[in-house]
Design a protein around this motif. Sequence first.
Motif, PDB file in Angstrom:
ATOM      1  N   GLY A  64     -26.119  54.310  -4.119  1.00  0.00           N
ATOM      2  CA  GLY A  64     -27.378  53.730  -4.576  1.00  0.00           C
ATOM      3  C   GLY A  64     -27.185  52.332  -5.146  1.00  0.00           C
ATOM      4  O   GLY A  64     -27.991  51.427  -4.898  1.00  0.00           O
ATOM      5  N   ALA A  65     -26.102  52.148  -5.904  1.00  0.00           N
ATOM      6  CA  ALA A  65     -25.823  50.832  -6.477  1.00  0.00           C
ATOM      7  C   ALA A  65     -25.547  49.803  -5.385  1.00  0.00           C
ATOM      8  O   ALA A  65     -26.025  48.658  -5.455  1.00  0.00           O
ATOM      9  CB  ALA A  65     -24.631  50.931  -7.426  1.00  0.00           C
ATOM     10  N   TYR A 157     -30.590  49.774   3.447  1.00  0.00           N
ATOM     11  CA  TYR A 157     -30.966  50.989   4.157  1.00  0.00           C
ATOM     12  C   TYR A 157     -29.758  51.885   4.444  1.00  0.00           C
ATOM     13  O   TYR A 157     -29.816  53.108   4.260  1.00  0.00           O
ATOM     14  CB  TYR A 157     -31.659  50.638   5.475  1.00  0.00           C
ATOM     15  CG  TYR A 157     -33.096  50.210   5.309  1.00  0.00           C
ATOM     16  CD1 TYR A 157     -33.923  50.814   4.371  1.00  0.00           C
ATOM     17  CD2 TYR A 157     -33.637  49.203   6.104  1.00  0.00           C
ATOM     18  CE1 TYR A 157     -35.241  50.426   4.221  1.00  0.00           C
ATOM     19  CE2 TYR A 157     -34.965  48.813   5.961  1.00  0.00           C
ATOM     20  CZ  TYR A 157     -35.754  49.426   5.017  1.00  0.00           C
ATOM     21  OH  TYR A 157     -37.068  49.038   4.886  1.00  0.00           O
ATOM     22  N   LEU A 158     -28.661  51.277   4.907  1.00  0.00           N
ATOM     23  CA  LEU A 158     -27.499  52.079   5.274  1.00  0.00           C
ATOM     24  C   LEU A 158     -26.881  52.768   4.061  1.00  0.00           C
ATOM     25  O   LEU A 158     -26.541  53.954   4.117  1.00  0.00           O
ATOM     26  CB  LEU A 158     -26.454  51.198   5.962  1.00  0.00           C
ATOM     27  CG  LEU A 158     -26.785  50.772   7.394  1.00  0.00           C
ATOM     28  CD1 LEU A 158     -25.799  49.725   7.867  1.00  0.00           C
ATOM     29  CD2 LEU A 158     -26.782  51.967   8.334  1.00  0.00           C
ATOM     30  N   ALA A 159     -26.721  52.029   2.977  1.00  0.00           N
ATOM     31  CA  ALA A 159     -26.091  52.611   1.790  1.00  0.00           C
ATOM     32  C   ALA A 159     -26.954  53.713   1.182  1.00  0.00           C
ATOM     33  O   ALA A 159     -26.454  54.784   0.830  1.00  0.00           O
ATOM     34  CB  ALA A 159     -25.813  51.520   0.757  1.00  0.00           C
ATOM     35  N   LEU A 160     -28.246  53.460   1.064  1.00  0.00           N
ATOM     36  CA  LEU A 160     -29.121  54.457   0.453  1.00  0.00           C
ATOM     37  C   LEU A 160     -29.181  55.726   1.286  1.00  0.00           C
ATOM     38  O   LEU A 160     -29.316  56.832   0.749  1.00  0.00           O
ATOM     39  CB  LEU A 160     -30.520  53.875   0.255  1.00  0.00           C
ATOM     40  CG  LEU A 160     -31.473  54.693  -0.628  1.00  0.00           C
ATOM     41  CD1 LEU A 160     -30.884  54.901  -2.011  1.00  0.00           C
ATOM     42  CD2 LEU A 160     -32.832  54.008  -0.725  1.00  0.00           C
ATOM     43  N   ALA A 173     -32.730  54.678  -8.599  1.00  0.00           N
ATOM     44  CA  ALA A 173     -32.672  54.134  -9.955  1.00  0.00           C
ATOM     45  C   ALA A 173     -31.374  53.354 -10.168  1.00  0.00           C
ATOM     46  O   ALA A 173     -31.378  52.256 -10.750  1.00  0.00           O
ATOM     47  CB  ALA A 173     -32.795  55.261 -10.977  1.00  0.00           C
ATOM     48  N   ALA A 174     -30.251  53.897  -9.677  1.00  0.00           N
ATOM     49  CA  ALA A 174     -28.974  53.195  -9.787  1.00  0.00           C
ATOM     50  C   ALA A 174     -29.017  51.871  -9.037  1.00  0.00           C
ATOM     51  O   ALA A 174     -28.454  50.854  -9.493  1.00  0.00           O
ATOM     52  CB  ALA A 174     -27.848  54.069  -9.240  1.00  0.00           C
ATOM     53  N   ALA A 178     -28.349  47.974 -10.392  1.00  0.00           N
ATOM     54  CA  ALA A 178     -27.439  47.049  -9.729  1.00  0.00           C
ATOM     55  C   ALA A 178     -28.153  45.770  -9.311  1.00  0.00           C
ATOM     56  O   ALA A 178     -27.604  44.667  -9.433  1.00  0.00           O
ATOM     57  CB  ALA A 178     -26.813  47.727  -8.508  1.00  0.00           C
ATOM     58  N   ALA A 179     -29.390  45.900  -8.814  1.00  0.00           N
ATOM     59  CA  ALA A 179     -30.150  44.726  -8.389  1.00  0.00           C
ATOM     60  C   ALA A 179     -30.424  43.803  -9.567  1.00  0.00           C
ATOM     61  O   ALA A 179     -30.314  42.573  -9.454  1.00  0.00           O
ATOM     62  CB  ALA A 179     -31.460  45.166  -7.732  1.00  0.00           C
TER      63      ALA A 179
END
Length: 274
Positions: A64-65, A157-160, A173-174, A178-179
Amino acid sequence: MGALLALSSAVVYGIVDFTGGLLSRRAHHTAVTFLGQLGGLLLACAAALLLPADAVHSADLLWGALSGVGSGTAMWFLNRGLSQGDMSVVVPVSAVTGVALSVLCGVLVLGDRPGAVAWLGIAVTVPALWFVAGGRAGAGKGSADGLVASLGVAVQYLALGQAGAGSGLWPVAAGRVAAVLVLLPDAARHARRLKLPPVRCAQAVLVGAGAALGLVLYLLAAQRQLLAVAVVLASLYPALPVVLGLVLLHERISRRQAVGLLGAGIATVLLTLG
């Protein structure tokens, strides 16, 4: 259900890009992006608390981060591009490359295997978005920012999509945390730009909350649908700013854009059936 959630994400993101683009022409893009991520953080934390999570693992939060790093970077470049370029060019450019990279990684690295109908829909999507941009992805101010933003979109998109279903919405939320951290140095350098009128601050926060909602819908879609298909459906969002610009801003639509919108509709049907 997964296809409907991904399409809902596209609708929300389309509205966010349209309103965020207008706001970035009235306030500095740094302020719009940073305050927006704060709004997204508030919404994501509230949503994560409301939706039960069976098992939140550190790996899910890390994915998520990483997604948040991508989305924070994408929004910064996208808003900067929208502040100086045509909305009908910058937004589709960010989507075309982003969806292509996401699908390639999903198939080559993550092992996604879309069916024949879904592949046809994917094949239609990229040229459709190209035509929505007027067939001129390399032209116009802000197109370079749109290309850089597309890399962030792909990472987002890929990471999430790698977060486990049992983690609920905590990866989103994580990602917002990070954003905010990624954008903090730039916000500190432009501290004066953050002092916006209350109405503009509220608008930026709402735009960011809308972007977080779009990610929530995408995450739920990715948990129920092939990642490649969820990405493509969610990436149809550029069609909406073009339509809104036509209806609300009385912009003129070209024949190429009309063809692109038709192609986007066909791609939606194919991907939903596939």
